[in-house]
Design a protein around this motif. Sequence first.
Motif, PDB file in Angstrom:
ATOM      1  N   THR A 156      63.234  47.018  34.449  1.00 31.94           N
ATOM      2  CA  THR A 156      63.253  46.272  35.830  1.00 31.94           C
ATOM      3  C   THR A 156      64.413  45.189  36.138  1.00 31.94           C
ATOM      4  OG1 THR A 156      60.933  46.276  35.464  1.00 31.94           O
ATOM      5  CG2 THR A 156      61.576  44.620  36.771  1.00 31.94           C
ATOM      6  N   LEU A 157      64.979  44.658  35.031  1.00 30.34           N
ATOM      7  CA  LEU A 157      66.020  43.645  35.342  1.00 30.34           C
ATOM      8  C   LEU A 157      67.122  44.192  35.633  1.00 30.34           C
ATOM      9  CD1 LEU A 157      65.071  41.201  32.360  1.00 30.34           C
ATOM     10  CD2 LEU A 157      65.163  40.525  34.778  1.00 30.34           C
ATOM     11  N   LYS A 158      67.405  45.272  34.801  1.00 28.21           N
ATOM     12  CA  LYS A 158      68.954  46.079  34.848  1.00 28.21           C
ATOM     13  C   LYS A 158      69.183  46.909  36.042  1.00 28.21           C
ATOM     14  CE  LYS A 158      71.847  45.560  32.505  1.00 28.21           C
ATOM     15  NZ  LYS A 158      73.080  44.529  32.639  1.00 28.21           N
ATOM     16  N   MET A 159      68.058  47.587  36.637  1.00 26.86           N
ATOM     17  CA  MET A 159      68.002  48.376  37.596  1.00 26.86           C
ATOM     18  C   MET A 159      68.234  47.847  38.976  1.00 26.86           C
ATOM     19  SD  MET A 159      68.045  51.556  36.830  1.00 26.86           S
ATOM     20  CE  MET A 159      67.688  52.458  38.230  1.00 26.86           C
ATOM     21  N   THR A 160      67.402  46.489  38.852  1.00 24.12           N
ATOM     22  CA  THR A 160      67.587  45.382  39.978  1.00 24.12           C
ATOM     23  C   THR A 160      68.981  44.887  40.055  1.00 24.12           C
ATOM     24  OG1 THR A 160      65.293  44.994  39.757  1.00 24.12           O
ATOM     25  CG2 THR A 160      66.606  43.436  41.238  1.00 24.12           C
ATOM     26  N   GLN A 161      69.577  44.698  38.985  1.00 17.78           N
ATOM     27  CA  GLN A 161      71.069  44.409  39.010  1.00 17.78           C
ATOM     28  C   GLN A 161      71.894  45.100  39.647  1.00 17.78           C
ATOM     29  OE1 GLN A 161      72.481  43.682  34.904  1.00 17.78           O
ATOM     30  NE2 GLN A 161      74.146  42.566  35.800  1.00 17.78           N
ATOM     31  N   ILE A 162      71.482  46.606  39.272  1.00 18.43           N
ATOM     32  CA  ILE A 162      72.405  47.812  39.738  1.00 18.43           C
ATOM     33  C   ILE A 162      72.456  47.746  41.311  1.00 18.43           C
ATOM     34  CG2 ILE A 162      72.777  50.141  39.683  1.00 18.43           C
ATOM     35  CD1 ILE A 162      72.097  49.998  36.907  1.00 18.43           C
ATOM     36  N   ILE A 175      62.372  47.015  46.844  1.00 22.16           N
ATOM     37  CA  ILE A 175      62.126  47.099  45.675  1.00 22.16           C
ATOM     38  C   ILE A 175      60.758  47.225  45.089  1.00 22.16           C
ATOM     39  CG2 ILE A 175      62.536  46.175  43.200  1.00 22.16           C
ATOM     40  CD1 ILE A 175      65.304  45.143  44.361  1.00 22.16           C
ATOM     41  N   LEU A 176      60.202  48.291  44.581  1.00 25.90           N
ATOM     42  CA  LEU A 176      58.575  48.214  44.126  1.00 25.90           C
ATOM     43  C   LEU A 176      58.460  48.282  42.567  1.00 25.90           C
ATOM     44  CD1 LEU A 176      57.610  50.953  46.419  1.00 25.90           C
ATOM     45  CD2 LEU A 176      57.247  48.460  46.847  1.00 25.90           C
ATOM     46  N   ASN A 177      57.915  47.289  41.978  1.00 24.08           N
ATOM     47  CA  ASN A 177      57.992  46.937  40.476  1.00 24.08           C
ATOM     48  C   ASN A 177      56.276  47.097  40.030  1.00 24.08           C
ATOM     49  OD1 ASN A 177      60.672  46.617  40.370  1.00 24.08           O
ATOM     50  ND2 ASN A 177      60.333  44.409  40.515  1.00 24.08           N
ATOM     51  N   LEU A 178      56.131  48.274  39.075  1.00 26.51           N
ATOM     52  CA  LEU A 178      54.840  48.536  38.434  1.00 26.51           C
ATOM     53  C   LEU A 178      54.568  47.556  37.241  1.00 26.51           C
ATOM     54  CD1 LEU A 178      52.894  50.609  39.794  1.00 26.51           C
ATOM     55  CD2 LEU A 178      55.262  50.685  40.255  1.00 26.51           C
ATOM     56  N   SER A 179      53.176  46.783  37.689  1.00 29.30           N
ATOM     57  CA  SER A 179      52.605  45.938  36.717  1.00 29.30           C
ATOM     58  C   SER A 179      51.449  46.425  36.168  1.00 29.30           C
ATOM     59  CB  SER A 179      52.858  44.421  37.058  1.00 29.30           C
ATOM     60  OG  SER A 179      52.325  43.367  36.093  1.00 29.30           O
ATOM     61  N   THR A 193      51.937  44.451  25.294  1.00 31.11           N
ATOM     62  CA  THR A 193      52.095  45.306  26.506  1.00 31.11           C
ATOM     63  C   THR A 193      51.758  44.172  27.619  1.00 31.11           C
ATOM     64  OG1 THR A 193      51.402  47.254  25.392  1.00 31.11           O
ATOM     65  CG2 THR A 193      51.070  46.981  27.524  1.00 31.11           C
ATOM     66  N   ASN A 194      50.579  43.418  27.533  1.00 28.08           N
ATOM     67  CA  ASN A 194      50.375  42.440  28.585  1.00 28.08           C
ATOM     68  C   ASN A 194      51.381  41.636  29.100  1.00 28.08           C
ATOM     69  OD1 ASN A 194      47.981  42.710  30.298  1.00 28.08           O
ATOM     70  ND2 ASN A 194      46.968  41.034  29.359  1.00 28.08           N
ATOM     71  N   ALA A 195      52.037  41.041  27.711  1.00 27.59           N
ATOM     72  CA  ALA A 195      53.074  40.048  28.124  1.00 27.59           C
ATOM     73  C   ALA A 195      54.096  40.570  28.861  1.00 27.59           C
ATOM     74  CB  ALA A 195      53.449  39.394  26.925  1.00 27.59           C
ATOM     75  N   THR A 196      54.545  41.816  28.628  1.00 27.30           N
ATOM     76  CA  THR A 196      55.700  42.685  29.355  1.00 27.30           C
ATOM     77  C   THR A 196      55.407  42.705  30.741  1.00 27.30           C
ATOM     78  OG1 THR A 196      54.889  44.784  28.499  1.00 27.30           O
ATOM     79  CG2 THR A 196      56.561  43.638  27.122  1.00 27.30           C
ATOM     80  N   LYS A 197      54.270  43.282  30.927  1.00 23.47           N
ATOM     81  CA  LYS A 197      53.736  43.569  32.346  1.00 23.47           C
ATOM     82  C   LYS A 197      53.432  42.038  33.156  1.00 23.47           C
ATOM     83  CE  LYS A 197      52.842  48.028  32.090  1.00 23.47           C
ATOM     84  NZ  LYS A 197      53.792  48.970  32.680  1.00 23.47           N
ATOM     85  N   SER A 198      53.242  40.881  32.371  1.00 22.48           N
ATOM     86  CA  SER A 198      53.375  39.491  33.087  1.00 22.48           C
ATOM     87  C   SER A 198      54.526  39.429  33.566  1.00 22.48           C
ATOM     88  CB  SER A 198      52.487  38.539  32.280  1.00 22.48           C
ATOM     89  OG  SER A 198      51.260  38.792  32.069  1.00 22.48           O
ATOM     90  N   PHE A 199      55.676  39.572  32.930  1.00 22.54           N
ATOM     91  CA  PHE A 199      57.038  39.327  33.080  1.00 22.54           C
ATOM     92  C   PHE A 199      57.197  40.011  34.504  1.00 22.54           C
ATOM     93  CE2 PHE A 199      61.344  40.381  33.230  1.00 22.54           C
ATOM     94  CZ  PHE A 199      62.110  39.336  33.076  1.00 22.54           C
ATOM     95  N   VAL A 200      56.969  41.185  34.479  1.00 25.70           N
ATOM     96  CA  VAL A 200      57.457  42.246  35.765  1.00 25.70           C
ATOM     97  C   VAL A 200      56.784  41.594  36.898  1.00 25.70           C
ATOM     98  CG1 VAL A 200      57.237  44.595  36.844  1.00 25.70           C
ATOM     99  CG2 VAL A 200      57.854  44.125  34.133  1.00 25.70           C
ATOM    100  N   ILE A 218      60.471  42.856  48.067  1.00 24.69           N
ATOM    101  CA  ILE A 218      59.983  42.991  46.808  1.00 24.69           C
ATOM    102  C   ILE A 218      58.812  42.973  46.518  1.00 24.69           C
ATOM    103  CG2 ILE A 218      60.765  42.420  44.548  1.00 24.69           C
ATOM    104  CD1 ILE A 218      63.558  41.144  45.506  1.00 24.69           C
ATOM    105  N   GLN A 219      58.121  43.677  46.006  1.00 23.12           N
ATOM    106  CA  GLN A 219      56.585  43.731  45.732  1.00 23.12           C
ATOM    107  C   GLN A 219      56.148  44.224  44.278  1.00 23.12           C
ATOM    108  OE1 GLN A 219      53.818  47.177  47.018  1.00 23.12           O
ATOM    109  NE2 GLN A 219      53.207  45.999  48.460  1.00 23.12           N
ATOM    110  N   SER A 220      55.290  43.573  43.652  1.00 21.47           N
ATOM    111  CA  SER A 220      54.706  43.622  42.382  1.00 21.47           C
ATOM    112  C   SER A 220      53.480  44.337  42.690  1.00 21.47           C
ATOM    113  CB  SER A 220      54.415  42.385  41.867  1.00 21.47           C
ATOM    114  OG  SER A 220      53.841  42.805  40.499  1.00 21.47           O
ATOM    115  N   CYS A 221      53.027  45.535  41.977  1.00 22.76           N
ATOM    116  CA  CYS A 221      51.937  46.378  42.089  1.00 22.76           C
ATOM    117  C   CYS A 221      51.294  46.301  40.668  1.00 22.76           C
ATOM    118  CB  CYS A 221      52.169  47.881  42.521  1.00 22.76           C
ATOM    119  SG  CYS A 221      50.765  48.774  42.755  1.00 22.76           S
TER     120      CYS A 221
END
Length: 304
Positions: A156-162, A175-179, A193-200, A218-221
């Motif tokens: 999520t971080l690096k693809m966004t950076q690119i 940009i659509l990010n899956l949480s 797992t839950n913590a990583t999804k919270s980050f996204v 930019i949307q979080s789903c």
Amino acid sequence: MFLQWIGIATTTYLVIKLVYYLAQGAYLYFFRTYPDFNKYGKWSVITGATDGIGKETAFQLASRGQNIALISRNTERLKNVAKEIESNHNVQTKCLAIDFSGDEEIYDKIADFLQGLDIGTLVNNVGTDQELVRFLEQSNLSLIIRNLVRVNIMPTLKMTQIVLPGMVERKRGLILNLSAFTILQPIGKFAITNATKSFVDLFSRALSYEYESEGITIQSCRPGAVGTKLSQQFGDLEKMTSIKDYCTSWLATVDKARWTHGHWQHAVEAWVWEKIPTALVQKLSDYFYMEPGAKIMKELEKKK
């Protein structure tokens, strides 16, 4: 009389709030209107593109005229998905086989792969899961930690950076990010797992404020369990929202909110999930998810 007016005011407030939430839900999930994805750019980039939500999203974006850049781990599956997309839709495809659990150097390959493309949409879908046991009881804790950070957070971080610099330069992009809606409550045996999804989710919503003035959406789903291979540890896939139905609903919410649950059923489940006392959440998750999930995972290991 004072107490009566307090009661009337409180009731009025609650009614207005309920009507607002119902109207917002209807707007998001029942009045299905889709943006012109081509207004963002000619290419959509999708990670985790050979299965589940990623694959179906690729097909639906292709059906709306998008060229598709597919990034996933399995070369053969990538070729098959690309061939199927090109045979069903008059669009171009590109494929790159990448294991996102690898070192950070993989993103240099991805940047080269995407060089020169008019990227309008990025779908950060790739993800992985942990064993449904307590933190210290993971069979290989160090590996689990590394993989969950590398696969659930870093892409999520690096693809966004690119892709984001090109979007900012062109003053358009999506940009659509899956949480996941499980982030609404802490869940034992699902902590990493839950913590990583919270980050996204938090990263996505914060970034949407940073770049909305640049013409970037930019949307979080936050989906619940959809009928994918990754979700089979949570129960019977046939009882879950189908992948096609989910993606059809989710893509209709684009440009309407900074975050969404993607589908009205998931929105209702999330609302109930959020209101349940946390102590009860632990018991329900053990009963409905963790114990059945552990049995299914053991059966899968036996088959392997």
